[in-house]
Write an enzyme that holds these catalytic residues in place. Structure first.
Site, PDB file in Angstrom:
ATOM      1  N   GLY A 276       9.691  34.895  98.757  1.00  0.00           N
ATOM      2  CA  GLY A 276      10.009  34.535 100.135  1.00  0.00           C
ATOM      3  C   GLY A 276       8.817  34.786 101.037  1.00  0.00           C
ATOM      4  N   GLY A 277       8.812  35.923 101.710  1.00  0.00           N
ATOM      5  CA  GLY A 277       7.789  36.248 102.706  1.00  0.00           C
ATOM      6  C   GLY A 277       6.356  36.001 102.250  1.00  0.00           C
TER       7      GLY A 277
ATOM      8  N   HIS B 172      21.405  30.781  96.866  1.00  0.00           N
ATOM      9  CA  HIS B 172      20.589  31.883  97.389  1.00  0.00           C
ATOM     10  C   HIS B 172      21.509  32.884  98.105  1.00  0.00           C
ATOM     11  CE1 HIS B 172      17.691  34.090  99.825  1.00  0.00           C
ATOM     12  NE2 HIS B 172      16.785  33.697  98.933  1.00  0.00           N
TER      13      HIS B 172
ATOM     14  N   ASN C 158       9.995  30.199  98.535  1.00  0.00           N
ATOM     15  CA  ASN C 158      11.119  29.837  99.406  1.00  0.00           C
ATOM     16  C   ASN C 158      10.700  30.090 100.842  1.00  0.00           C
ATOM     17  OD1 ASN C 158      13.538  29.496 100.722  1.00  0.00           O
ATOM     18  ND2 ASN C 158      14.481  31.363  99.909  1.00  0.00           N
ATOM     19  N   TRP C 159      10.476  29.010 101.567  1.00  0.00           N
ATOM     20  CA  TRP C 159       9.969  29.156 102.941  1.00  0.00           C
ATOM     21  C   TRP C 159      11.083  29.432 103.946  1.00  0.00           C
ATOM     22  CZ3 TRP C 159       5.993  24.476 103.206  1.00  0.00           C
ATOM     23  CH2 TRP C 159       4.938  24.759 102.331  1.00  0.00           C
TER      24      TRP C 159
HETATM   25  C1  PEP Z   1      13.763  35.033  98.658  1.00  0.00           C
HETATM   26  O1  PEP Z   1      13.828  34.452  99.721  1.00  0.00           O
HETATM   27  O2  PEP Z   1      14.336  34.534  97.697  1.00  0.00           O
HETATM   28  C2  PEP Z   1      13.032  36.302  98.563  1.00  0.00           C
HETATM   29  C3  PEP Z   1      12.971  36.885  97.409  1.00  0.00           C
HETATM   30  O3  PEP Z   1      12.431  36.774  99.710  1.00  0.00           O
HETATM   31  P1  PEP Z   1      11.332  37.961  99.811  1.00  0.00           P
HETATM   32  O4  PEP Z   1      10.285  37.671  98.768  1.00  0.00           O
HETATM   33  O5  PEP Z   1      10.819  37.878 101.188  1.00  0.00           O
HETATM   34  O6  PEP Z   1      12.043  39.244  99.508  1.00  0.00           O
END
Ligand code: PEP
Length: 249
Positions: free
Chosen positions: A233-234, A95, A10-11
């Site tokens: 995400g990150g 989300h 997920n960008w």
């Molecule tokens: C997300 O955006 O769904 C997420 C899990 O972000 P992160 O991996 O940065 O916690």
């Protein structure tokens, strides 16, 4: 039952079309040698470039949300049919950032899911509790309400492509990951809720874990029997980090 792992990136509100294309190009080899199904979710504006960069590879491209109506006076929205026309195959729904900042509810997620399935797109439905809800002993109540609310009115056959993502809100972007035991416990509970809808669907549905998944914790999380992938995400924004997660699957 063995379920094919599914790793999604997920960008969020990051990367131009050119930046996203470069990232996809750099991930193609890692995706090809992974056991997992792979999808990335750029901003809607970067989808066409991402689709072009991913062509011929196993990487699929999705959008981060869609409106429930197909067209009309809904300034600023995109529809499932437009996402499909742009080459997207997957849609992220519910989300926690949409629930938290944009008023998303189980009811609006349910309407969006209907539009997604009508276009033959694959939905990834994100669910998860806040820290206050967990600490208040409401984990099961929240997960159960989110799953049942979003899936209300659909048959198991209609939900055959559904993917779920369990994302504890307190673990998203915080660097704080659920322990493998906490993840497995929540995933088993969610599968149980789906079992209440349909036994076969519960065995088939893939449940991704999301919340600060990184190269160094992915393997352990993914080794849990009810963890069928990750929503990242990150760490999906950097080739080396995302490639390591694909390798862990
Ligand atoms: C997300 O955006 O769904 C997420 C899990 O972000 P992160 O991996 O940065 O916690």
């Amino acid at each position: 039952m063995s379920r094919k792992p599914f790793i999604a990136g997920n960008w969020k509100l990051n990367l131009t079309g050119d930046e996203g294309s470069a990232l996809i190009t750099s991930l193609i080899a890692a995706a090809a040698s992974s056991r997992a199904e792979v999808a990335v979710f750029p901003t809607a504006l970067a989808v066409p470039a991402a689709v072009k960069a991913a062509a011929g590879s196993i990487i699929r491209v999705g959008v981060q949300n869609v409106h429930w109506e197909e067209k009309g006076a809904f300034t600023g929205e995109i529809s499932a049919s437009l996402a499909k026309a742009a080459g997207a195959t997957h849609v992220l729904l519910g989300h926690s950032e949409r629930r938290q900042y944009f008023g998303e509810t189980d009811q609006t997620v349910n309407k969006r899911l209907k539009a997604v399935l009508a276009q033959g797109l694959v939905p990834i439905l994100a669910i998860g509790e806040t820290l206050a809800e967990r600490d208040g002993g409401k984990l099961e109540e929240v997960l159960s309400r989110q799953v049942k609310g979003a899936l209300e009115g659909f048959t198991a056959a209609q939900l055959s492509t559904l993917v779920l993502a369990y994302e504890p809100v307190w673990a998203i972007g915080t660097g704080r990951t659920a322990t493998t035991a906490q993840a497995q416990e929540a995933h088993a509970f969610v599968r149980g809720v789906v079992r209440g809808i349909d036994g076969g669907l519960a065995e088939r549905v893939r449940i991704q874990y999301g919340g600060s998944v990184k190269a160094d914790n992915a393997k352990e999380l993914l080794s849990q029997p009810d963890v069928d992938g990750a929503l990242v995400g990150g760490a999906s924004l950097k080739t080396a980090d995302f490639a390591a997660i694909l390798a862990a699957a």
